[in-house]
Design a protein around this motif. Sequence first.
Motif, PDB file in Angstrom:
ATOM      1  N   ALA A  70       8.656   2.905 -15.308  1.00 36.84           N
ATOM      2  CA  ALA A  70       7.795   2.943 -14.118  1.00 36.84           C
ATOM      3  C   ALA A  70       8.144   1.789 -13.189  1.00 36.84           C
ATOM      4  O   ALA A  70       8.229   1.964 -11.965  1.00 36.84           O
ATOM      5  CB  ALA A  70       6.324   2.889 -14.517  1.00 36.84           C
ATOM      6  N   ASP A  71       8.376   0.607 -13.745  1.00 36.02           N
ATOM      7  CA  ASP A  71       8.793  -0.555 -12.958  1.00 36.02           C
ATOM      8  C   ASP A  71      10.089  -0.249 -12.218  1.00 36.02           C
ATOM      9  O   ASP A  71      10.201  -0.494 -11.005  1.00 36.02           O
ATOM     10  CB  ASP A  71       8.956  -1.757 -13.887  1.00 36.02           C
ATOM     11  N   ASN A  72      11.073   0.304 -12.921  1.00 39.39           N
ATOM     12  CA  ASN A  72      12.338   0.667 -12.283  1.00 39.39           C
ATOM     13  C   ASN A  72      12.138   1.703 -11.182  1.00 39.39           C
ATOM     14  O   ASN A  72      12.651   1.545 -10.071  1.00 39.39           O
ATOM     15  CB  ASN A  72      13.327   1.213 -13.313  1.00 39.39           C
ATOM     16  N   ALA A  73      11.421   2.776 -11.498  1.00 42.12           N
ATOM     17  CA  ALA A  73      11.243   3.864 -10.526  1.00 42.12           C
ATOM     18  C   ALA A  73      10.532   3.386  -9.267  1.00 42.12           C
ATOM     19  O   ALA A  73      10.908   3.748  -8.152  1.00 42.12           O
ATOM     20  CB  ALA A  73      10.482   5.027 -11.162  1.00 42.12           C
ATOM     21  N   MET A  74       9.500   2.562  -9.434  1.00 38.91           N
ATOM     22  CA  MET A  74       8.780   2.062  -8.256  1.00 38.91           C
ATOM     23  C   MET A  74       9.646   1.095  -7.450  1.00 38.91           C
ATOM     24  O   MET A  74       9.661   1.150  -6.212  1.00 38.91           O
ATOM     25  CB  MET A  74       7.461   1.418  -8.672  1.00 38.91           C
ATOM     26  N   TRP A 106      10.276  16.543 -21.585  1.00 43.33           N
ATOM     27  CA  TRP A 106      10.908  15.957 -20.406  1.00 43.33           C
ATOM     28  C   TRP A 106       9.924  14.964 -19.792  1.00 43.33           C
ATOM     29  O   TRP A 106       8.792  15.316 -19.464  1.00 43.33           O
ATOM     30  CB  TRP A 106      11.265  17.028 -19.377  1.00 43.33           C
ATOM     31  N   LEU A 107      10.360  13.713 -19.658  1.00 38.66           N
ATOM     32  CA  LEU A 107       9.548  12.669 -19.058  1.00 38.66           C
ATOM     33  C   LEU A 107      10.026  12.438 -17.634  1.00 38.66           C
ATOM     34  O   LEU A 107      11.227  12.272 -17.398  1.00 38.66           O
ATOM     35  CB  LEU A 107       9.676  11.368 -19.859  1.00 38.66           C
ATOM     36  N   ALA A 108       9.100  12.450 -16.682  1.00 37.71           N
ATOM     37  CA  ALA A 108       9.433  12.179 -15.280  1.00 37.71           C
ATOM     38  C   ALA A 108       8.502  11.106 -14.745  1.00 37.71           C
ATOM     39  O   ALA A 108       7.292  11.170 -14.960  1.00 37.71           O
ATOM     40  CB  ALA A 108       9.314  13.446 -14.438  1.00 37.71           C
ATOM     41  N   ILE A 109       9.085  10.111 -14.083  1.00 40.00           N
ATOM     42  CA  ILE A 109       8.315   9.042 -13.462  1.00 40.00           C
ATOM     43  C   ILE A 109       8.385   9.291 -11.960  1.00 40.00           C
ATOM     44  O   ILE A 109       9.421   9.071 -11.336  1.00 40.00           O
ATOM     45  CB  ILE A 109       8.851   7.645 -13.837  1.00 40.00           C
ATOM     46  N   GLU A 110       7.287   9.759 -11.393  1.00 38.37           N
ATOM     47  CA  GLU A 110       7.218  10.169  -9.989  1.00 38.37           C
ATOM     48  C   GLU A 110       6.494   9.091  -9.193  1.00 38.37           C
ATOM     49  O   GLU A 110       5.293   8.898  -9.361  1.00 38.37           O
ATOM     50  CB  GLU A 110       6.497  11.508  -9.877  1.00 38.37           C
ATOM     51  N   SER A 111       7.233   8.400  -8.349  1.00 33.59           N
ATOM     52  CA  SER A 111       6.665   7.271  -7.612  1.00 33.59           C
ATOM     53  C   SER A 111       6.349   7.614  -6.175  1.00 33.59           C
ATOM     54  O   SER A 111       6.907   8.546  -5.604  1.00 33.59           O
ATOM     55  CB  SER A 111       7.638   6.090  -7.652  1.00 33.59           C
ATOM     56  N   ASP A 112       5.464   6.806  -5.619  1.00 32.14           N
ATOM     57  CA  ASP A 112       5.051   6.937  -4.225  1.00 32.14           C
ATOM     58  C   ASP A 112       4.922   5.531  -3.655  1.00 32.14           C
ATOM     59  O   ASP A 112       4.224   4.693  -4.232  1.00 32.14           O
ATOM     60  CB  ASP A 112       3.707   7.664  -4.162  1.00 32.14           C
ATOM     61  N   GLN A 124       3.078   3.156  -6.435  1.00 30.94           N
ATOM     62  CA  GLN A 124       2.353   3.686  -7.584  1.00 30.94           C
ATOM     63  C   GLN A 124       3.184   4.827  -8.169  1.00 30.94           C
ATOM     64  O   GLN A 124       4.075   5.356  -7.504  1.00 30.94           O
ATOM     65  CB  GLN A 124       0.971   4.183  -7.189  1.00 30.94           C
ATOM     66  N   SER A 125       2.900   5.172  -9.406  1.00 22.18           N
ATOM     67  CA  SER A 125       3.620   6.295  -9.997  1.00 22.18           C
ATOM     68  C   SER A 125       2.746   7.012 -11.010  1.00 22.18           C
ATOM     69  O   SER A 125       1.820   6.437 -11.583  1.00 22.18           O
ATOM     70  CB  SER A 125       4.922   5.836 -10.657  1.00 22.18           C
TER      71      SER A 125
END
Length: 151
Positions: A70-74, A106-112, A124-125
């Motif tokens: 989550a840290d990476n994706a954001m 399947w894990l997805a980290i969806e950020s905004d 946020q994600s």
Amino acid sequence: MTTNASVAPDIPQDVPQGFEPLFRKSPLTEPWEPLYQKKTERAVIIGLRLARPHTNGRGLIHGGLIAALADNAMGYSCGQATGWTTSFVTISLAVDFVGSANVGQWLAIESDVIKTGSTICFAQSLIKADGVTIARANGTFRVVPKKAPVT
């Protein structure tokens, strides 16, 4: 939905359409490979097929994996939203765990990206396993000017 091997022969069939290998590698995430990404105009979605190296002692997804990705994706999403003109470092990160996931999902980290400024970016994600939210995260990131390449 899965990929078509004739369109993306290097991506396994169990990876959802639109995902490609993650553009950036790090020593921390290396044991969790393969990691995938799907870019939008303002976000980098990170995805992976959960396997044993992603689990805790009970065989469920490890919270540390969720927090790190989550840290990476954001952070990547802050970069995407600002055209990759600066770098970002984490000031704060909070994760709320509201579910769990198992090997094979399947894990997805969806950020905004909520707001970007000259010194701070807020994001946020939602972290989803097979489309079901299992965690949410929010982060605050410090804008760091990119250093000129050393020649």
